[in-house]
Design an enzyme around this catalytic site. Structure first.
Site, PDB file in Angstrom:
ATOM      1  NE  ARG A  76      -4.282  -2.161   1.739  1.00  0.00           N
ATOM      2  CZ  ARG A  76      -4.176  -2.926   2.710  1.00  0.00           C
ATOM      3  NH1 ARG A  76      -3.376  -2.856   3.780  1.00  0.00           N
ATOM      4  NH2 ARG A  76      -5.132  -3.858   2.708  1.00  0.00           N
ATOM      5  CE  LYS A 117      -1.624  13.504 -14.201  1.00  0.00           C
ATOM      6  NZ  LYS A 117      -1.752  13.875 -15.746  1.00  0.00           N
ATOM      7  CD  GLU A 161       6.271  15.912 -22.593  1.00  0.00           C
ATOM      8  OE1 GLU A 161       5.857  16.993 -21.970  1.00  0.00           O
ATOM      9  OE2 GLU A 161       5.394  15.043 -22.941  1.00  0.00           O
ATOM     10  CE  LYS A 218       4.711  17.244 -14.590  1.00  0.00           C
ATOM     11  NZ  LYS A 218       5.035  15.987 -15.117  1.00  0.00           N
ATOM     12  CD  GLU A 247      -4.337  15.728 -15.402  1.00  0.00           C
ATOM     13  OE1 GLU A 247      -3.593  15.398 -15.446  1.00  0.00           O
ATOM     14  OE2 GLU A 247      -5.312  15.254 -16.380  1.00  0.00           O
ATOM     15  NE  ARG A 257       0.057  16.719 -12.879  1.00  0.00           N
ATOM     16  CZ  ARG A 257       0.602  16.140 -12.119  1.00  0.00           C
ATOM     17  NH1 ARG A 257       0.374  16.000 -10.817  1.00  0.00           N
ATOM     18  NH2 ARG A 257       1.404  15.173 -12.636  1.00  0.00           N
ATOM     19  CG  ASN A 268      -3.085  16.417 -19.792  1.00  0.00           C
ATOM     20  OD1 ASN A 268      -2.139  15.610 -19.371  1.00  0.00           O
ATOM     21  ND2 ASN A 268      -4.194  16.401 -19.117  1.00  0.00           N
ATOM     22  CG  HIS A 307       0.443  14.421 -23.341  1.00  0.00           C
ATOM     23  ND1 HIS A 307       1.137  15.942 -23.558  1.00  0.00           N
ATOM     24  CD2 HIS A 307       1.430  13.754 -22.608  1.00  0.00           C
ATOM     25  CE1 HIS A 307       2.465  15.808 -22.925  1.00  0.00           C
ATOM     26  NE2 HIS A 307       2.617  14.853 -22.531  1.00  0.00           N
ATOM     27  CG  HIS A 343      -2.052   9.647 -24.316  1.00  0.00           C
ATOM     28  ND1 HIS A 343      -2.434   9.859 -23.241  1.00  0.00           N
ATOM     29  CD2 HIS A 343      -0.299  10.025 -24.198  1.00  0.00           C
ATOM     30  CE1 HIS A 343      -1.286  10.562 -22.403  1.00  0.00           C
ATOM     31  NE2 HIS A 343      -0.371  10.461 -22.887  1.00  0.00           N
ATOM     32  CG  HIS A 374       5.550   9.884 -24.024  1.00  0.00           C
ATOM     33  ND1 HIS A 374       4.027  10.091 -24.456  1.00  0.00           N
ATOM     34  CD2 HIS A 374       5.525  11.071 -23.438  1.00  0.00           C
ATOM     35  CE1 HIS A 374       3.390  11.093 -23.636  1.00  0.00           C
ATOM     36  NE2 HIS A 374       4.376  11.883 -22.753  1.00  0.00           N
TER      37      HIS A 374
HETATM   38  N1  GLY Z   1       4.685  11.661 -13.360  1.00  0.00           N
HETATM   39  C1  GLY Z   1       4.647  12.352 -14.280  1.00  0.00           C
HETATM   40  C2  GLY Z   1       3.650  13.528 -13.770  1.00  0.00           C
HETATM   41  O1  GLY Z   1       3.140  13.310 -12.622  1.00  0.00           O
HETATM   42  O2  GLY Z   1       3.289  14.352 -14.529  1.00  0.00           O
END
Ligand code: GLY
Length: 357
Positions: free
Chosen positions: A117, A139, A181, A223, A233, A237, A241, A244, A248, A261
Site C-alpha cells: 500500500r 503520476k 516536451e 512543472k 489535475e 494541471r 496535457n 497528449h 496518446h 512518447h
Molecule cells: N509522473 C509524471 C507526472 O506526474 O506528470
C-alpha cells in the site's frame, strides 16, 4: 544549480537540477530506511549503472530490471517485480529508486505506490523527457492495450534528482523526443523558454551544457509550479496535457512501438495547433511559429499508413475524456492555453489529417 520545491497535499519535496547529483544519491535516502531496491532496465544499468553505484557507495541495495519499451509498460511486470522484492526480503520500510527513462519512472513509481500500500520512491530520471516531465509530479501508471496510462496512482516521490550530465550519451532520437516536451512547456506557459528554443537551436541540438541546463531548469520549474498548484489535475494541471490527447491516440494506435512518447506529443501538438487555429482560438502568425519550432527540432518518424479515423476513435478512450466529451488543450498564444470541449467531429478529423501529412 537550482532546486525547485514541489508542494502538494500528499508530499512536499525537492526537484534538484545539478550536474553530478547522481553521485550524491545516498544523501537522499531517509534515515531508518530498510532495503533499497533500484528499479531500472538492463540497458540503463549497463550504460549508466556505475554512476548510480558510485552515488550509493556504502548503501546496500538490490537491482531489479524492467523490460524496456512503452509496449512493455504493463501491470504484469510490476507484479513480477513486487514478487522479486518479497523474495529479497522487502517490507514496509523498503524504498524504491526508479533509475531510468519515463517508463521506468512511471512503473517504478507505480510499484512503490502499491507495494504494501505504498513505500517511498526516489526518482532519478536518465532521459531528457523523464527529467523535464515523467519524474516530477507523482503520476505513476501502466498501459492497457486500449489506452495509455489507464491504470495508475498518484504517488509523489521523496525527491527528484536530475543530473543533466547523464544526457551526454543519450541517443539523438531520445534527446529530441525530450526536447518536444520542452517546446510544450514553452507553448503552454513559458514564452521566454519558447523564445530561447528558437534563438538557440544550434546550441540546444549540440547539447551545449549551458543551453541544456537552462532548458531543463526552466521546464522543471514550470512543472513544479503547476503540480504544486493542482496536484490532482482538477484545473491548472490540465495544461500539461497539451499535445497528449492526440499523442496518446497515436501511441496506442501504433502499438506503442513506432513512436517515442515525445515524438507522439510533437505530432499531437501539431494537431492541437491546427485545431486551435481552425476553431478561432489561435492567430495564424502564432500557429506558424509553433509549427515551425516543432519542425526545427524534428523530424519525427514517418506517419504512413495510419488511418485518421482510427486515431479519432481512440480519442474517446483517453483519460481526459469525460462522459464521452473529449477535452482538448488548445494554445491561444505563445505561453497560454485553454481547455475546450464539444468541438465538432469534422474539425477534429481535419486536424488529425493535417498532422498526418
Ligand atoms: N509522473 C509524471 C507526472 O506526474 O506528470
Amino acid at each position: 544549480m537550482p532546486t525547485y520545491q514541489v508542494e502538494t497535499p500528499q508530499r512536499c519535496y525537492a526537484a534538484i537540477v545539478e550536474r553530478g547529483v547522481i553521485g550524491q544519491t545516498a544523501r537522499y535516502i531517509p534515515p531508518k530506511t530498510g532495503k533499497v531496491f533500484v528499479v531500472t532496465t538492463e540497458d540503463v544499468w549497463f550504460h549508466a549503472g556505475a554512476r548510480l553505484a558510485a552515488g550509493l557507495a556504502g548503501v546496500s541495495y538490490d537491482v531489479l530490471h524492467l523490460p524496456g519499451g512503452e509496449e512493455q509498460k504493463r501491470l504484469a511486470h510490476v507484479e513480477q517485480l513486487a514478487e522479486e522484492m518479497l523474495h529479497l526480503g522487502a517490507d514496509r520500510s523498503s524504498m524504491v529508486i526508479a533509475y531510468g527513462g519515463g517508463i521506468v519512472n512511471d512503473m517504478g513509481g507505480f510499484l512503490a505506490a502499491i507495494f504494501m500500500r505504498g513505500i517511498p520512491v526516489l526518482q532519478i530520471p536518465t532521459t531528457l523527457l523523464a527529467q523535464v516531465d515523467a519524474a516530477i509530479g507523482g503520476k505513476t501508471a501502466v498501459n492497457l492495450v486500449s489506452g495509455k496510462n489507464l491504470i495508475g496512482s498518484f504517488h509523489q516521490p521523496i525527491a527528484v534528482l536530475t543530473d543533466p550530465a547523464i544526457l551526454d550519451t543519450l541517443p539523438e532520437r531520445e534527446y529530441r523526443a525530450g526536447l518536444y516536451e520542452i517546446i510544450k512547456a514553452g507553448i503552454i506557459r513559458e514564452p521566454g523558454l519558447f523564445a530561447y528554443l528558437n534563438e538557440s537551436i544550434a546550441d540546444v541540438l549540440a547539447r551545449k551544457p549551458a543551453a541544456v541546463d537552462h532548458i531543463i531548469a526552466e521546464s522543471v520549474r514550470m512543472k513544479a509550479e503547476v503540480v504544486s498548484s493542482d496536484e490532482r489535475e482538477g484545473d491548472m494541471r490540465r495544461i500539461l496535457n497539451f499535445g497528449h490527447t492526440f499523442g496518446h491516440a497515436l501511441e496506442a494506435e501504433t502499438g506503442y512501438t513506432r513512436f517515442l512518447h515525445g515524438e507522439a506529443v510533437a505530432w499531437g501538438m501539431r494537431a492541437a495547433v491546427y485545431l486551435a487555429e481552425s476553431t478561432g482560438h489561435l492567430s495564424a502568425e502564432d500557429s506558424v511559429e509553433m509549427l515551425e519550432t516543432i519542425a526545427a527540432y524534428g523530424p519525427i518518424p514517418p506517419l504512413t499508413g495510419i488511418p485518421a479515423q482510427n486515431l479519432f476513435a481512440r480519442l474517446v478512450h483517453d483519460k481526459k475524456t469525460l462522459q464521452g466529451k473529449v477535452h482538448f488543450v488548445l494554445p491561444v498564444r505563445i505561453g497560454e492555453v485553454t481547455v475546450v470541449a464539444g468541438i465538432e467531429d469534422q474539425r477534429v478529423l481535419d486536424a488529425i489529417r493535417f498532422a498526418l501529412r
